[in-house]
Design a protein around this motif. Structure first.
Motif, PDB file in Angstrom:
ATOM      1  N   SER A   1       0.835  -1.102   0.253  1.00 12.06           N
ATOM      2  CA  SER A   1       0.062  -0.247  -0.332  1.00 12.06           C
ATOM      3  C   SER A   1       0.852   1.662  -0.301  1.00 12.06           C
ATOM      4  CB  SER A   1      -0.761  -0.088   1.613  1.00 12.06           C
ATOM      5  OG  SER A   1      -1.646  -1.096   1.309  1.00 12.06           O
ATOM      6  N   LEU A   2       2.255   1.314   0.473  1.00  7.49           N
ATOM      7  CA  LEU A   2       2.968   2.422   0.581  1.00  7.49           C
ATOM      8  C   LEU A   2       3.397   2.865  -0.442  1.00  7.49           C
ATOM      9  CD1 LEU A   2       4.513   1.844   4.890  1.00  7.49           C
ATOM     10  CD2 LEU A   2       3.042   3.932   4.000  1.00  7.49           C
ATOM     11  N   LEU A   3       4.126   1.762  -1.363  1.00 10.24           N
ATOM     12  CA  LEU A   3       4.446   1.711  -1.890  1.00 10.24           C
ATOM     13  C   LEU A   3       3.850   2.170  -3.259  1.00 10.24           C
ATOM     14  CD1 LEU A   3       6.444  -1.947  -3.358  1.00 10.24           C
ATOM     15  CD2 LEU A   3       7.466   0.511  -3.466  1.00 10.24           C
ATOM     16  N   CYS A   4       2.349   1.067  -3.435  1.00 10.24           N
ATOM     17  CA  CYS A   4       2.114   2.190  -4.393  1.00 10.24           C
ATOM     18  C   CYS A   4       1.536   3.693  -4.265  1.00 10.24           C
ATOM     19  CB  CYS A   4       0.758   1.345  -4.322  1.00 10.24           C
ATOM     20  SG  CYS A   4      -0.955   2.178  -5.828  1.00 10.24           S
ATOM     21  N   ALA A   5       1.275   3.259  -3.131  1.00 12.21           N
ATOM     22  CA  ALA A   5       0.729   5.623  -2.386  1.00 12.21           C
ATOM     23  C   ALA A   5       2.364   5.779  -2.660  1.00 12.21           C
ATOM     24  CB  ALA A   5       0.327   5.770  -1.453  1.00 12.21           C
ATOM     25  N   ALA A   6       3.313   6.178  -2.303  1.00 13.50           N
ATOM     26  CA  ALA A   6       4.577   7.071  -2.936  1.00 13.50           C
ATOM     27  C   ALA A   6       4.758   6.492  -4.530  1.00 13.50           C
ATOM     28  CB  ALA A   6       5.777   6.000  -2.346  1.00 13.50           C
ATOM     29  N   GLY A   7       4.155   6.130  -5.122  1.00 12.04           N
ATOM     30  CA  GLY A   7       5.088   6.330  -6.651  1.00 12.04           C
ATOM     31  C   GLY A   7       4.022   7.029  -7.033  1.00 12.04           C
ATOM     32  N   VAL A   8       2.847   7.948  -6.427  1.00 15.65           N
ATOM     33  CA  VAL A   8       1.743   8.014  -7.200  1.00 15.65           C
ATOM     34  C   VAL A   8       1.683   9.830  -6.457  1.00 15.65           C
ATOM     35  CG1 VAL A   8      -0.781   9.491  -6.743  1.00 15.65           C
ATOM     36  CG2 VAL A   8      -0.451   6.764  -7.559  1.00 15.65           C
ATOM     37  N   ARG A   9       2.489   9.836  -5.106  1.00 14.55           N
ATOM     38  CA  ARG A   9       2.979  11.380  -4.633  1.00 14.55           C
ATOM     39  C   ARG A   9       4.089  11.701  -5.046  1.00 14.55           C
ATOM     40  NH1 ARG A   9       5.053  14.579  -3.482  1.00 14.55           N
ATOM     41  NH2 ARG A   9       4.590  16.438  -1.453  1.00 14.55           N
ATOM     42  N   LEU A  10       5.212  10.885  -5.231  1.00 13.17           N
ATOM     43  CA  LEU A  10       6.109  11.327  -6.176  1.00 13.17           C
ATOM     44  C   LEU A  10       6.057  12.094  -7.603  1.00 13.17           C
ATOM     45  CD1 LEU A  10       8.431   8.502  -5.199  1.00 13.17           C
ATOM     46  CD2 LEU A  10       8.767  10.165  -4.849  1.00 13.17           C
ATOM     47  N   GLY A  11       5.428  11.579  -8.017  1.00 10.55           N
ATOM     48  CA  GLY A  11       4.246  12.851  -9.480  1.00 10.55           C
ATOM     49  C   GLY A  11       4.733  11.972 -10.796  1.00 10.55           C
ATOM     50  N   GLN A  12       4.614  12.341 -11.457  1.00 13.49           N
ATOM     51  CA  GLN A  12       5.155  12.128 -12.855  1.00 13.49           C
ATOM     52  C   GLN A  12       6.880  12.707 -13.387  1.00 13.49           C
ATOM     53  OE1 GLN A  12       1.540  14.715 -14.679  1.00 13.49           O
ATOM     54  NE2 GLN A  12       1.843  13.021 -15.976  1.00 13.49           N
ATOM     55  N   ASP A  13       7.418  13.620 -12.176  1.00  9.28           N
ATOM     56  CA  ASP A  13       8.815  13.908 -12.931  1.00  9.28           C
ATOM     57  C   ASP A  13       9.825  12.566 -13.016  1.00  9.28           C
ATOM     58  OD1 ASP A  13       8.350  16.660 -13.912  1.00  9.28           O
ATOM     59  OD2 ASP A  13       8.762  16.832 -12.212  1.00  9.28           O
ATOM     60  N   PRO A  14       9.600  12.049 -11.515  1.00  8.57           N
ATOM     61  CA  PRO A  14      10.914  10.852 -11.429  1.00  8.57           C
ATOM     62  C   PRO A  14      10.250   9.295 -12.293  1.00  8.57           C
ATOM     63  CG  PRO A  14      10.099  11.302  -8.983  1.00  8.57           C
ATOM     64  CD  PRO A  14       8.969  12.035 -11.083  1.00  8.57           C
ATOM     65  N   HIS A  15      10.663   8.544 -12.920  1.00 11.58           N
ATOM     66  CA  HIS A  15      10.899   7.421 -13.870  1.00 11.58           C
ATOM     67  C   HIS A  15      12.116   6.695 -14.585  1.00 11.58           C
ATOM     68  CE1 HIS A  15      12.653  10.590 -17.047  1.00 11.58           C
ATOM     69  NE2 HIS A  15      12.088   9.920 -17.857  1.00 11.58           N
ATOM     70  N   VAL A  16      12.016   5.692 -14.891  1.00 11.53           N
ATOM     71  CA  VAL A  16      12.890   4.715 -14.963  1.00 11.53           C
ATOM     72  C   VAL A  16      12.801   4.579 -16.147  1.00 11.53           C
ATOM     73  CG1 VAL A  16      11.881   2.565 -14.136  1.00 11.53           C
ATOM     74  CG2 VAL A  16      14.156   3.329 -14.105  1.00 11.53           C
ATOM     75  N   ARG A  17      14.431   3.965 -17.354  1.00  9.44           N
ATOM     76  CA  ARG A  17      13.866   4.191 -18.747  1.00  9.44           C
ATOM     77  C   ARG A  17      13.641   2.054 -18.735  1.00  9.44           C
ATOM     78  NH1 ARG A  17      12.822   8.364 -21.372  1.00  9.44           N
ATOM     79  NH2 ARG A  17      12.811   6.748 -23.700  1.00  9.44           N
ATOM     80  N   ALA A  18      13.417   1.880 -19.253  1.00  2.79           N
ATOM     81  CA  ALA A  18      13.791   0.098 -19.744  1.00  2.79           C
ATOM     82  C   ALA A  18      13.524   0.490 -21.640  1.00  2.79           C
ATOM     83  CB  ALA A  18      12.847  -0.824 -19.473  1.00  2.79           C
ATOM     84  N   GLY A  19      14.580   0.597 -22.041  1.00  6.86           N
ATOM     85  CA  GLY A  19      15.227   1.078 -23.214  1.00  6.86           C
ATOM     86  C   GLY A  19      14.744   2.120 -23.896  1.00  6.86           C
ATOM     87  N   ASP A  20      13.657   1.912 -25.467  1.00  8.54           N
ATOM     88  CA  ASP A  20      13.094   3.276 -25.149  1.00  8.54           C
ATOM     89  C   ASP A  20      12.100   4.016 -24.350  1.00  8.54           C
ATOM     90  OD1 ASP A  20      15.237   3.835 -26.812  1.00  8.54           O
ATOM     91  OD2 ASP A  20      14.007   2.589 -28.742  1.00  8.54           O
ATOM     92  N   ASP A  21      11.564   2.928 -23.756  1.00 10.08           N
ATOM     93  CA  ASP A  21      10.410   3.107 -22.930  1.00 10.08           C
ATOM     94  C   ASP A  21      10.103   3.685 -21.789  1.00 10.08           C
ATOM     95  OD1 ASP A  21       8.850   1.925 -24.966  1.00 10.08           O
ATOM     96  OD2 ASP A  21       8.620   0.254 -24.305  1.00 10.08           O
ATOM     97  N   PRO A  22      10.203   4.715 -21.114  1.00  6.52           N
ATOM     98  CA  PRO A  22       9.946   5.602 -20.255  1.00  6.52           C
ATOM     99  C   PRO A  22       8.802   5.018 -19.127  1.00  6.52           C
ATOM    100  CG  PRO A  22       8.785   6.891 -21.147  1.00  6.52           C
ATOM    101  CD  PRO A  22       9.071   6.542 -22.546  1.00  6.52           C
ATOM    102  N   HIS A  23       9.020   4.583 -17.584  1.00  8.04           N
ATOM    103  CA  HIS A  23       8.678   3.672 -17.010  1.00  8.04           C
ATOM    104  C   HIS A  23       7.495   5.718 -15.597  1.00  8.04           C
ATOM    105  CE1 HIS A  23       7.699  -0.447 -18.156  1.00  8.04           C
ATOM    106  NE2 HIS A  23       8.329  -0.086 -19.080  1.00  8.04           N
ATOM    107  N   PRO A  24       6.816   5.364 -16.035  1.00  8.55           N
ATOM    108  CA  PRO A  24       5.747   5.991 -14.459  1.00  8.55           C
ATOM    109  C   PRO A  24       6.441   5.672 -13.013  1.00  8.55           C
ATOM    110  CG  PRO A  24       4.128   5.634 -15.563  1.00  8.55           C
ATOM    111  CD  PRO A  24       5.407   4.748 -16.785  1.00  8.55           C
TER     112      PRO A  24
END
Length: 441
Positions: A71-94
């Motif tokens: 639950s904390l993982l899910c909520a933290a990912g949302v609260r962090l917002g759209q700027d932080p992301h990680v890339r897998a090849g050419d695909d950015p992952h929120p």
């Protein structure tokens, strides 16, 4: 720093106090049986910052610590917002993770896990909890409407203008499944776009312009509800391979309740707030050299064809990107713009547990783990051989195969076999009874 020491205690089966009444002893034994039926948890799951939060609150709640963590993982990912992301090849992952918390209706304590997580989140950012957490998914158009910036739009509960962060809490996911199966409902397709952080705009009669989104989804369901309601077309549609199924059970018996004291909660909230604010300022999250090497091995592990089919095949199809997203959340909460090996190790442990959950819960019911859980549900009364043949297997399993499964569970000490006289008073062979064993503490 190793954070796993305390959470290890709660995944062990609870002991029965010497002064426990017979009813209390049976209740504690019931908790132990339910936990024994869960897949094995690698304690590395908790070796992360969020694990320290779980460590602080778990003694005061009956919720499964894994459900609080998810639950904390899910909520933290949302609260962090759209700027932080990680890339897998050419695909950015929120940094979006969608846990599907799977537990029995009364014994899973699914709602209790959200209560613990919500209190931590409120201590860190009360405005986020009040403005950005919603329930009640009904249609794709309804979800898209949450992101419309048009001031003339009067959709109830719409997000503040410019805010794309939405945490959908669905404690009755079975009801949402019913809605998704209605003809013309676009929710499944819209959810698939939302997992990508995508454009949710609709072209229906009630058109909505929602060019970007950042949606987290936390869903609760019982194993039986899911198996009863899901269809082959539901699984083939690709919606469920976005989810992270996690089997949970009540962790302990607390007849007098419990709560973290206010001062401790304030301290935890301040710490979490600092990390969320710092993490939200990040952009692309990369890898350290050591983490990059570990990721290559994990990518092979999660990307191979393991021969699973049906629901399991769907649920594990996105194991690799889910692992990557979880690791990036851990990194962001550690003030780091690079994933480190410990972040990947914790993430991989959770993904492996999710895969084990899919195999144990969502495959057909003809598995030792499911049979054990079903026998355990009967408590000391146990299940008769007839119960197992007709009630569990619905008469569709050969006697020799049932014998093999029962002998496997007996040999491993998970169940015992006994006999009792026939209840109809007639002579003849005694009735075979199978009872789940309470694990040693």
């Amino acid at each position: 720093m190793n954070h796993a020491a305390r959470p290890l205690r709660v995944v062990d089966e609870p002991a029965v106090p010497d002064d426990a009444s017979p009813d209390e002893a049976e209740a504690i034994a019931e908790v132990a049986r339910a936990r024994a039926a869960l897949p094995t948890v690698d304690p590395a799951v908790f070796d992360c910052y969020l694990g320290t939060l779980v460590e602080a609150v778990e003694p005061h709640t009956e919720a499964d610590p894994l459900a609080i963590l998810a639950s904390l993982l899910c909520a933290a990912g949302v609260r962090l917002g759209q700027d932080p992301h990680v890339r897998a090849g050419d695909d950015p992952h929120p940094l979006l993770v969608w846990p599907l918390i799977v537990g029995r209706t009364s014994a899973g304590r699914k709602g209790t896990s959200w209560s613990s997580a919500r209190r931590l989140l409120r201590a860190a950012d009360p405005d986020f909890v009040s403005r950005n957490v919603r329930s009640g998914l009904t249609s794709g158009e309804g979800l898209a409407a949450m992101f419309v910036d048009d001031d003339s739009d009067t959709t109830p509960g719409r997000l503040p203008a410019g805010d794309r962060r939405l945490l959908m809490l669905e404690p009755e996911w079975a009801a949402v499944m019913n809605r998704m199966r209605r003809e013309g409902n676009s929710l499944s397709a819209t959810l698939r776009a939302a997992w990508e952080g995508g454009d949710l705009s609709t072209l229906s009669v009630n058109a909505r312009i929602a060019p970007s989104s950042h949606v987290g989804l936390l869903a609760h369901i019982s194993p039986r509800e899911f198996r009863d309601k899901v269809s082959a077309s539901d699984m083939a549609g690709g919606t469920y391979n976005r989810f992270l199924p996690l089997a949970v059970a009540r962790s302990k018996f607390l007849p007098e309740g419990g709560a973290v004291d206010a001062d401790t909660m304030t301290e935890l909230g301040t710490s979490l707030a600092d990390r969320l604010i710092a993490g939200a300022s990040l952009d692309t999250i990369g890898f350290t050299t050591a983490a990059s090497q570990l990721w290559r091995r994990l990518y092979v592990e999660f990307g191979r064809d393991h021969g699973d089919d049906g629901p399991v095949e769907q649920f594990i199809a996105r194991a690799a990107p889910n692992c990557l997203r979880i690791a990036a959340i851990h990194a962001a909460l550690d003030f780091s713009d690079a994933i480190k090996p410990n972040h990947l190790t914790a993430a991989a442990a959770l993904v492996r547990y999710s895969i084990a959950t899919a195999r144990a819960v969502f495959t057909d019911t003809q598995t030792p783990a499911r049979l054990l859980a079903w026998i355990a549900e009967a408590g000391e009364q146990g299940r008769t051989r007839k119960d197992i043949t007709t009630g569990f297997f619905a008469g569709k399993k050969k006697a020799a195969d049932i014998n093999a499964l029962l002998e496997q569970l007996i040999d491993t000490g998970r169940i015992t076999r006994s006999s009792r006289p026939r209840v109809d008073g007639r002579g003849g062979r005694p009735t075979e009874v199978y009872t789940a064993q309470t694990p040693r503490t």
